[in-house]
Design an enzyme around this catalytic site. Structure first.
Site, PDB file in Angstrom:
ATOM      1  CG  ASP A   1      -1.682   1.258   1.443  1.00  0.00           C
ATOM      2  OD1 ASP A   1      -1.808   2.029   0.476  1.00  0.00           O
ATOM      3  OD2 ASP A   1      -2.187   1.476   2.557  1.00  0.00           O
TER       4      ASP A   1
ATOM      5  CG  ASP B   1     -13.708   5.108  -0.932  1.00  0.00           C
ATOM      6  OD1 ASP B   1     -13.464   4.127  -0.217  1.00  0.00           O
ATOM      7  OD2 ASP B   1     -12.847   5.665  -1.644  1.00  0.00           O
TER       8      ASP B   1
ATOM      9  CG  ASP C   1      -8.777   0.179  -1.660  1.00  0.00           C
ATOM     10  OD1 ASP C   1      -7.636  -0.114  -2.065  1.00  0.00           O
ATOM     11  OD2 ASP C   1      -9.125   1.344  -1.381  1.00  0.00           O
TER      12      ASP C   1
ATOM     13  NE  ARG D   1      -4.652  -0.298  -2.639  1.00  0.00           N
ATOM     14  CZ  ARG D   1      -4.532   0.523  -1.598  1.00  0.00           C
ATOM     15  NH1 ARG D   1      -4.825   1.816  -1.743  1.00  0.00           N
ATOM     16  NH2 ARG D   1      -4.176   0.071  -0.420  1.00  0.00           N
TER      17      ARG D   1
ATOM     18  CG  ASP E   1      -4.985   5.386  -3.318  1.00  0.00           C
ATOM     19  OD1 ASP E   1      -5.963   5.091  -4.027  1.00  0.00           O
ATOM     20  OD2 ASP E   1      -4.796   4.912  -2.191  1.00  0.00           O
TER      21      ASP E   1
ATOM     22  CG  HIS F   1     -11.844   7.431  -6.867  1.00  0.00           C
ATOM     23  ND1 HIS F   1     -12.852   7.602  -5.947  1.00  0.00           N
ATOM     24  CD2 HIS F   1     -10.870   6.732  -6.214  1.00  0.00           C
ATOM     25  CE1 HIS F   1     -12.512   7.051  -4.804  1.00  0.00           C
ATOM     26  NE2 HIS F   1     -11.306   6.519  -4.931  1.00  0.00           N
TER      27      HIS F   1
ATOM     28  CG  ASP G   1       4.941 -39.488 -64.505  1.00  0.00           C
ATOM     29  OD1 ASP G   1       4.363 -38.399 -64.641  1.00  0.00           O
ATOM     30  OD2 ASP G   1       5.992 -39.625 -63.848  1.00  0.00           O
TER      31      ASP G   1
ATOM     32  CD  GLU H   1       2.406 -34.137 -68.095  1.00  0.00           C
ATOM     33  OE1 GLU H   1       1.906 -34.590 -67.056  1.00  0.00           O
ATOM     34  OE2 GLU H   1       3.455 -34.604 -68.607  1.00  0.00           O
TER      35      GLU H   1
ATOM     36  CG  ASP I   1       7.037 -34.760 -60.491  1.00  0.00           C
ATOM     37  OD1 ASP I   1       6.431 -35.736 -60.024  1.00  0.00           O
ATOM     38  OD2 ASP I   1       7.523 -34.749 -61.631  1.00  0.00           O
TER      39      ASP I   1
END
Length: 1818
Positions: free
Chosen positions: A250, A374, A491, A574, A590, A648, A1381, A1384, A1488
């Site tokens: 504190d 408070d 607190d 706190r 505070d 506050h 394979d 293409e 691949d």
């Protein structure tokens, strides 16, 4: 002259002289430098410290206490070297203090365990512990934990509430991260990916005494943040010898270095501009201090407990915070109302004054939610009382506030008065606490310790005691009945005591006066608190002092739950400790009303963001002292952006609530203005708290967390961010209107003016007059808003809105979390609504990803503001999803400010919980269609094509574009009930298309067919010329759909320019609209564009895509089959001109362009799509879905259903290119069997061939036939590769070539040019050569590769020849499948040997070259000449130019037919090159690929695309084909690949093995485990293959196919489904031990645990240790399974089990398909079993749909696993068979996991007969 002889005396004198000289020089050097090389002077105790030349910045203090002297230093065995700098230690540690490691164990790869002994050396403070243990473990890839503790004696350890619950997952080896030095002991922590040292304790020795523990570590940078709680005047620490004590206290936060309320031994270190960061957390609650020094280094000194460290690694600072909060607990989401503004003060004096304050602030319309009282509300400051004189009406005060929508919070302190109440009445709270033994005791453990706090003499509750917690809860519950309130503020819980220790003082012992006291405030342990020898349940107060507030929070949380039940309420504490943020917020204490404290609040808030308490703020305007109007005004401005925003102040000072300064004051106006902005943005702030709660993101965020690559942000702490997107720049000095502010590197908009800021990445002078603070939105943000009110109670009823701030790419994103704002656990229970917002390409998407909460206020999104809109929109439309209803906004609902470039949308009325798309149409730029797609556009070239030229500053927008009427015009139309026929003519107003070698076709024919209700075709061609049309047969119904009412679509035609429009009738969505300019049809260039229905487009291939959903921002993708490994924008093996479009209504459609010429497609953000092809015609097919899955089903109806693969082909498969001989294959097979890894198929690549010749066995593989026979005899299968190219240079008879030539099967030149074969070169070598592989590739091809001929598979005789060659080969060596394979077709020369392609050169380099890989080399690159001639089966001669893309397709069916005929079994064909319909005969692998991490997620995208293309049997080469695989990557890939339909591990020549037994036992075990899961679920996978084969369903299924209404699934490509029911969420990135996976809106069970995960429609962070893959089964489905075996030959014999995953309603459905697994056409021949399964109401029933299974294939029912069976114990189950006989079954019910096992195995119930099972609770 003779030599002089030296006498003995002379020699001795000379030697002595030399020695003295050396000594003198040495002494002079030491005197001058004051730094000995190594001082080895004997000390009085005989210990000799080793004192090397340690740099001053690295000296670690050996005398941290006061009074250091040379004598005292030497007595500690340390090094003494005084300096003229007092900060630097004069007494510092030598290198021979500390400990040595005498044993080090690694019990598992993630753990180190070491035993240490203290080195002989003097003690600092006595009590040294001689034997220590180190335990270190990598808990996750991002968390290292190590603790050092007394080997022999238990010491205090923090009893943390959350940390023990954190799940750990074995991660990467600890040796990658942690190195242990043995003598002296030290730890070196490295970042594993780059080996950078992060935490190096070898900088100084370890000290571990009973009451003094010290550890130092060198750090990699000075960017250190955190440690607390203190006032740090700057956020980034000063490392110039600063010492910070940590011990809760504190004390006033007045800027000193003393300890404050909380205890936080955690810091974050940013390593460098990369953002990589790490955090260090010491879990120790004893008093300590932390010293930072310039090395940079850190030293911890603590006086108790153990050294319990966590090192947390992140790629960014935010990542580190996430890791820390995962460890200590994610923050709570505060109640929505608690984000409102709050007023408080200490000592209003009376309730009347409180109400007066409330009323005056209400009167000024101040947004204001909460009022506090408070301790002055209490009777004599006693807890659980109230002053019945001054606060007489307090019991009704909460109702007074509630009437206006406000809340009331009161305070409680821990200390309890011992005195009686007023009127000598008993203080019952004290009495009851005494009776229950609730207090902290003196050292005797019996006498309550007495101190003094606000009420006078007090006792102190021991919140670590269960008895105290029970008392506290009861007292609070009773008090809450008396005084209604809404939340609690606690607190003084450090714990504070106005006496030193106690009313009696404290005893003289080593707890109250330890040998060393850290530099805490007052330097007395018990100052303003309790004696350290006081007793608590958790231990001595000495150990648990800093846990007092933490334990009070835990107790208070229980009390709040008792009082508020399901309401969330709020706690504010706190004192705090890591983990408090899970339950509570915090304020910074505070403070004072001064200009320092307003500044220092920002570093404080940023630090608590690190510490896991995002609900944080400072007392606005200051607690102590009077606040000036200017200070309070500026503080109210910045305080409006504190997460916890409370004004506050303390008793005795002037009021400072805003209204006190005057209703018309500048302060009130400014406060009201910024609080209204706060309340406007509360939905954004609330969403940030949701992100903090779920992912650990910070709320208040330092700039460095977002802009870590900019060093200028590293120490910015006078500005801060809300999340990523809101920058707050306050005024923090008096008399100032101009502030130096940093603008990070991003687009920023002034929040209040909405104007874009011109500056970035620079400091600016920001003008902020008295009423202003700086507020800027970052480009890229979408912030949810709500019209503000004076309270959140009222604002939550108001319309919502969005602020969209566009970034550099004109994009933005954001999200919204919304619940009732007050209930507990809404996230965990799914009671919330969540939105994802995105803006791109002029389209704003509001996607409700979760709608679990219906707001009672029927909220609407009304206003949307879009900042950064550079062009005036022409129109704005809003579409509601998924209904698709769309409206065009009238001009009254939108306004564009051209000066500010802001678009305002008004009165939209978009319901919260619904999804919408807002489309903003701009000027013509995005509507341009490219007239010059070639690379070299100029204005002259553009205009020569009759096009327009206007440059644009938007990337991708074409400068050369078509006029609006460029194209064709309709000249005649004929329409019937089943279609249309049109003639169209080119608009001759414009020149030709600009390609002289490709003359335009001026007149075209268009025909449209309405084939079915969900499919249409439109075809555009030249009726006067016989142009090439694709000879691929499609399944088109013979009778079109003539009934318009049945058709899902409506077709219309635009006359000029010609275009076809297809509209979905149910929603009005245009899914095709080609009425746009640019349609071109010329001889060798055809182009057509269409507008798209949305931004969501999938498909087109085969090309590597980095996302499943296409990016429409001007991307072009080429399609031309090519031997090209996957790479970005590189056209690969197959061609699939098919895409699926998702409409904003969640409907889906598919479009196929049946064209086999080279082509490309371009996307643009209009959104639109352009096709360009170099030949053929336009022949489009469109399917209407309307679901994604139906699109695929309809598409495969058209092109053919996928082949049903043999059951064994679903097993795991191994292959590599590079087996040296058959012995390697045999050894691999043996090793796999020994490891028990499931494995069905072995391959041989081309190395089994002699010189790579098809059908010829290499001598190195001469025993391969016998090996194959042996393996097949043990249930294995074998697949061989065959390439199409046939060598033509053999000196010996080569039947394949000879017979092929005789049958005229090879591709030749057109006869008018030559009658020769078109020779290429592929793998076959010349005979009688030795290949020198050290030569470059082209040289090897030239010298060693034989001429190769390419079969023309279109010809009928080619199929017969190919079948015969396969048959002859099978007679020599058996096989079960074929792998084709290089089809293409691939060639290693370009065009032909010599490169000279005969005939028309335009065929090789057409007038338009599509966007292809190596397009500068022409179409012949790596393939045949385009003028090569092929002959279709009907005898028609065609150019390879037209059919190149069909080569692999033409190769596939003859191969499939040959396989079936030769083997007599179904088998499988796997082909590399594909085209639509290839899936009817073959599967496909993704080519691949490379051994790299990115290929994992890209393989998912590839599989999902081939699911669209109708090829279900697909997968990637597991662990990669090219380059060396890395251990972790390969293991993760094995896990992912276990769920490829085609699961094959395959790598290339010259790289190390990567099969599962090539690594280590752990790898083999993990592979076995995941493959066992695959094999367990093969019956389910086979069912999916059957459904694909019969219905066209997908097997690998994107999440959007099942959850298309959930737009969050539309862009997911790192997860996938098997069918509808199994969700796979793999780890796809290096080093991860968690993956984020999306769980759609369904019940999901964790496959591994059978538990309902309890999450849905959300992204979940899933633990993924190295040996784990996340799998989830969807509730409502039944999955068949079998016990796995080493291969499917054996697993197929096991009983068939069922996983019954119950839905929310307790139901589930599924099927079992079964046949012999390899018979030809078993489905077509009806030779199979199909059963239907249904679970409902604790009953499972089976119905036989079809049963024609032969007896050898019959199965019996095994174990039925029911998931979600409930928590009430199920004790019995009975089975009723087909004859009505009932059987009692064994049950095992786990009520924790809710999994029920019912074992029917022993009953031998045949699966091909119906049965039912019921189960009952006891």
């Amino acid at each position: 002259m003779g030599k002089k002889r030296w006498t003995t005396t002379e020699i001795i004198l000379l030697i002595l002289f030399i020695l003295m000289t050396i000594l003198a020089v040495t002494m002079i050097a030491l005197f001058v430098t004051k730094e000995p090389g190594v001082i080895t002077e004997e000390k009085p105790n005989g210990f000799i410290p080793q004192c090397p030349n340690i740099p001053m910045a690295e000296r670690v203090d050996c005398y941290p206490d006061a009074g250091a002297s040379k004598t005292g230093c030497e007595q500690r065995g340390c090094c003494w070297s005084p300096l003229d700098e007092r900060n630097v230690p004069w007494c510092f540690f030598p290198t021979n203090h500390g400990y040595t490691v005498h044993s080090l164990h690694t019990p598992m790869p993630t753990v180190f365990h070491a035993e240490m002994k203290r080195m002989a050396s003097p003690s600092l403070f006595g009590g040294d512990i001689q034997e220590l243990t180190l335990h270190a473990e990598m808990q996750t890839n991002n968390r290292l934990h190590f603790k050092i503790y007394d080997t022999k004696n238990q010491r205090f350890e923090v009893p943390h509430e959350h940390i023990p619950k954190v799940t750990n997952s074995a991660a990467s080896p600890i040796s990658d991260t942690l190195e242990i030095r043995n003598n002296p002991f030290g730890l070196i922590v490295r970042r594993k990916e780059n080996k950078k040292v992060l935490f190096d304790t070898t900088v100084a020795p370890l000290v571990f005494a009973d009451q003094y523990l010290q550890l130092s570590a060198k750090l990699p940078s000075h960017n250190i943040y955190g440690l607390g709680e203190h006032v740090h005047q700057r956020y980034r620490h000063d490392t110039n010898w600063r010492t910070w004590p940590i011990f809760t206290r504190d004390a006033f936060p007045n800027g000193g270095t003393h300890n404050l309320y909380g205890h936080y031994p955690f810091f974050l270190c940013l390593e460098d501009e990369s953002g990589k960061s790490f955090g260090v957390f010491l879990l120790n609650s004893n008093a300590m201090e932390v010293t930072l020094q310039p090395a940079p280094a850190v030293t911890y000194r603590t006086i108790g407990g153990i050294l319990d460290f966590y090192i947390l690694f992140g790629d960014t600072p935010e990542d580190v915070v996430h890791e820390f909060l995962e460890l200590i607990g994610m923050p709570v989401i505060p109640a929505y109302w608690s984000l409102g503004f709050q007023l408080s003060r200490w000592n209003y004096g009376s309730l009347d004054e409180v109400k007066a304050t409330v009323e005056r602030n209400r009167a000024i319309d101040l947004p204001y939610d909460i009022q506090y009282t408070d301790i002055d509300y209490m009777e004599d400051k006693k807890d659980f009382t109230y002053d019945k004189v001054k606060f007489t009406g307090l019991p009704g005060f909460a109702d007074y506030l509630h009437e206006k929508g406000q809340k009331y919070i009161l305070i409680l302190d821990p200390a309890i008065a011992t005195s009686k109440r007023a009127g000598d009445a008993p203080y019952e709270s004290y009495d009851r606490g005494t009776a229950m033994g609730a207090w902290v005791y003196e050292s005797d453990g019996k006498t309550p310790l007495l101190g003094e706090v606000w009420p006078g003499e007090t006792v102190f509750p021991d919140y670590t005691s269960p008895k105290c917690i029970e008392w506290w809860i009861k007292e609070y519950v009773e008090f809450s009945k008396e005084i209604k309130h809404d939340a609690l503020w606690i607190d003084m819980n450090e714990v504070a005591n106005f006496k030193k220790g106690s009313n009696k003082g404290c005893a003289d012992n080593n707890l109250n006066y330890p040998p060393y006291t850290p530099k805490i405030l007052d330097e007395v342990m018990y100052s303003k608190t309790l004696c350290m020898d006081a007793k608590q349940e958790w231990g001595n107060h000495y150990d648990v002092h800093s846990l007092y507030g933490y334990s009070m929070v835990l107790a208070t949380e229980q009390a709040l739950k008792q009082v508020f039940g399901s309401n969330r309420t709020l706690m504010l504490t706190r004192s705090s400790f890591p983990g408090v943020g899970k339950y509570s917020g915090h304020w910074l204490g505070d403070n004072g009303a001064n200009w320092n404290d307003i500044k220092w609040a920002i570093p404080g808030m940023l630090e608590f963001g690190l510490f896991g308490i995002p609900y944080i703020g400072a007392d606005i305007c200051g607690f102590f002292d009077d606040s000036s109007e200017e200070l309070c005004r500026r503080w109210m401005q910045v305080g409006a952006f504190y997460p916890f925003s409370r004004n506050h102040n303390a008793e005795g000072y002037k009021p400072q609530d805003p209204a006190f300064y005057g209703a018309n004051s500048e302060l009130v106006k400014s406060s009201r203005h910024y609080l209204k902005i706060r309340y406007t943005l509360l939905p954004y702030l609330y969403t940030l708290f949701y992100k903090a709660h779920t992912t650990g993101e910070t709320v208040v965020r330092p700039l460095v967390h977002e802009f870590y690559n900019d060093q200028a942000t590293w120490d910015v702490d006078r500005q801060f961010l809300w999340g990523k997107h809101l920058l707050i720049t306050p005024v923090l000095d008096p008399g100032v209107e101009r502030v130096s502010a940093y603008i990070p590197d991003a687009v920023w908009y002034n929040y209040e003016t909405m104007e874009r800021v011109g500056d970035r990445k620079t400091h600016v002078e920001m003008y902020l007059p008295a009423d202003k603070l700086g507020l800027h939105i970052r480009g890229g943000a979408i912030l949810p808003t709500q019209e503000p009110e004076v309270t959140t109670t009222h604002s939550r009823r108001n319309p919502m809105g969005l602020i969209v701030a566009l970034d550099d790419s004109n994009q933005a994103a954001g999200e919204l979390f919304w619940d009732d704002g007050d209930s507990r656990d809404t996230v965990e229970n799914g009671i919330y609504t969540h939105y994802q917002f995105s803006f791109a390409n002029g389209r704003l998407n509001l996607q409700a990803t979760k709608v679990g909460y219906k707001d009672p206020n029927n909220l609407k999104f009304e206003n949307i503001t879009v900042m950064g809109v550079t062009n005036r929109p022409t129109s704005v439309s809003v579409t509601q999803l998924p209904s698709g209803s769309s409206i065009q906004l009238p001009s009254s609902k939108f306004h564009y400010d051209g000066v500010k470039q802001v678009l305002f949308l008004f009165n939209l009325d978009l319901s919260l919980g619904e999804s919408y798309t807002v489309e903003i149409m701009h000027t013509e730029e995005f509507n341009r269609f490219d007239c010059h797609p070639e690379d070299d556009a100029t204005e002259d070239k553009c205009k020569a094509r009759g096009c327009l030229w206007k440059e644009s500053n938007i990337d991708g927008v074409p400068s050369c574009y078509y006029p609006s009427d460029y194209g064709y015009t309709v000249t005649s139309t004929s329409e019937t009930s089943t279609g249309m026929i049109l003639d169209i003519t080119r608009n001759m107003k414009y020149r030709s298309s600009g390609r002289p070698d490709s003359p335009d076709v001026n007149s075209l024919r268009v025909e449209i067919w309405y084939h079915t209700s969900d499919m249409l075709q439109f075809k555009i061609w030249d009726p006067t010329t016989d142009r090439f049309e694709v000879p691929v047969p499609l399944s088109v119904p013979s009778t079109p759909e003539a009934d318009e009412n049945k058709r899902l679509y409506k077709v219309s035609v635009t006359q000029n320019p010609f275009g076809i429009q297809v509209v979905r009738k149910s929603t009005g969505t245009k899914i095709w609209d080609s009425a746009v300019p640019g349609f071109t049809f010329s001889d060798m260039f055809i182009q057509v564009s269409t507008l798209l229905s949305s931004n969501f487009v999938y498909g087109f291939g085969e090309t590597e895509h980095t996302t499943y959903k296409h990016d429409l921002n001007y991307h072009t993708w080429g399609m031309f089959s090519k031997d090209q490994p996957p790479g970005y924008k590189m056209n690969c093996y197959g061609v699939h001109p098919f895409y699926m479009g998702l409409e904003d209504t969640a409907d889906a459609h598919g479009v196929l362009l049946l064209n086999s010429n080279a082509m490309d497609v371009t996307f643009q953000p209009t959104p639109a799509l352009t096709y360009r092809t170099v030949g053929g015609i336009l022949d489009f097919y469109m399917v209407l879905g309307p679901t994604p899955e139906m699109v695929v089903q309809e598409y495969t109806t058209l092109i053919g259903r996928p082949v049903l693969p043999a059951y064994w082909s679903l097993g795991f498969q191994l292959c590599r290119y590079g087996y040296a001989n058959d012995s390697e294959i045999a050894e691999l097979y043996s090793d796999m069997k020994a490891a028990g890894i499931p494995y069905d198929v072995q391959y041989a690549d081309i190395d089994y061939m002699e010189r790579q010749l098809d059908f010829v066995l290499d001598p190195e593989f001469e025993t391969l036939p016998q090996l194959v026979d042996k393996m097949r005899g043990e249930g294995m299968r074998f697949i061989f590769i065959l390439d199409p190219a046939i060598a033509g240079n053999e000196t010996k008879d080569y039947p394949a070539f000879r017979r092929g030539k005789e049958a005229d099967v090879f591709i030749k030149w057109p006869s008018h040019l030559s009658n020769e074969i078109v020779w290429g070169k592929v793998w076959p070598d010349f005979p009688n050569v030795t290949v020198d592989e050290s030569l470059d590739w082209d040289t090897q091809v030239e010298l060693f590769r034989a001429y190769a001929a390419f079969p023309d598979f279109f010809r009928t005789q080619t199929a017969a020849w190919w079948k015969q060659e396969i048959k002859d080969f099978y007679n020599k060596m058996k096989f079960d499948g074929l792998w084709i394979d290089m089809n293409e077709p691939a060639s290693f020369v370009h065009g032909t040997v010599g490169g000279n392609c005969l005939g028309n050169p335009l065929l090789e380099n057409p007038p338009y070259m599509p966007a292809l890989e190596s397009k500068h080399m022409g179409l012949k690159h790596k393939t045949l000449c385009m003028n090569s001639e092929q002959i279709l089966s009907n005898g028609k001669k065609v150019k390879h130019y037209d059919v190149h893309n069909l080569y692999g397709w033409s190769h596939t069916k003859p191969t499939y037919d040959a396989l079936l005929e030769v083997t007599g079994k179904r088998g499988i064909v796997v082909t590399r090159s594909t085209y639509p319909t290839s899936g009817k005969w073959a599967g496909h692998w993704l080519g691949d690929n490379n051994s790299s991490w990115d290929q994992l997620f890209k393989s998912i995208i590839g599989m999902m695309e081939f699911s669209l293309f109708g090829i279900s049997y697909t997968g990637a080469d597991i662990c990669g084909f090219f380059n060396e695989a890395e251990y972790e990557m390969c293991l993760r890939w094995m896990q992912l690949g276990a769920f490829y339909p085609y699961s094959r591990n395959h790598n290339g020549k010259g790289t190390p093995r990567q099969d599962p037994v090539a690594w280590d036992d752990k790898f083999a075990e993990a592979s076995r485990d995941v493959l066992n899961i695959r094999y367990t679920l093969l019956p389910y996978l086979y069912l999916l293959m059957f459904e694909a084969h019969t219905k066209g369903s997908t097997v690998v299924r994107p999440l959007l196919h099942e959850f298309v209404k959930d737009k969050a699934t539309w862009d997911i490509h790192r997860q996938f489904l098997w069918g509808p029911a199994l969700l796979i969420t793999p780890a796809l990135d290096k080093g991860v031990t968690k993956v984020n996976g999306y769980l759609p809106d369904a019940r999901w069970y964790d496959y591994h645990t059978a538990r309902d995960v309890g999450k849905r429609a959300t992204t979940l962070s899933m633990d993924t240790p190295l040996e784990h893959i996340n799998l989830h089964v969807r509730g409502g489905y039944i999955l068949p399974w079998q016990k796995p075996e080493n291969n499917t030959f054996y697993s197929r014999r096991n009983p068939m089990g069922l996983i019954v995953a119950l839905s929310d309603s307790g139901t589930a459905e599924g099927s079992v398909f079964w046949d012999d697994g390899e018979g030809i056409d078993t489905v077509a021949k009806n030779q199979y079993l199909l059963t239907s399964l249904k679970a409902e109401g604790k009953m499972l029933s089976s119905q036989v749909v079809h049963n024609a299974l032969s007896p050898p294939d019959h199965l019996i029912l095994g174990i039925v696993k029911v998931w979600g069976a409930g928590t009430v114990k199920i004790t019995e189950a009975t089975l009723t068979d087909s004859s009505g006989v009932t059987h009692s079954l064994n049950v095992v019910h786990n009520t924790s996991t809710e999994e029920l096992h019912i074992d029917a195995t022993s009953k031998a119930v045949p699966l091909h007969h119906p049965f039912s099972i019921t189960w009952k609770t006891g």
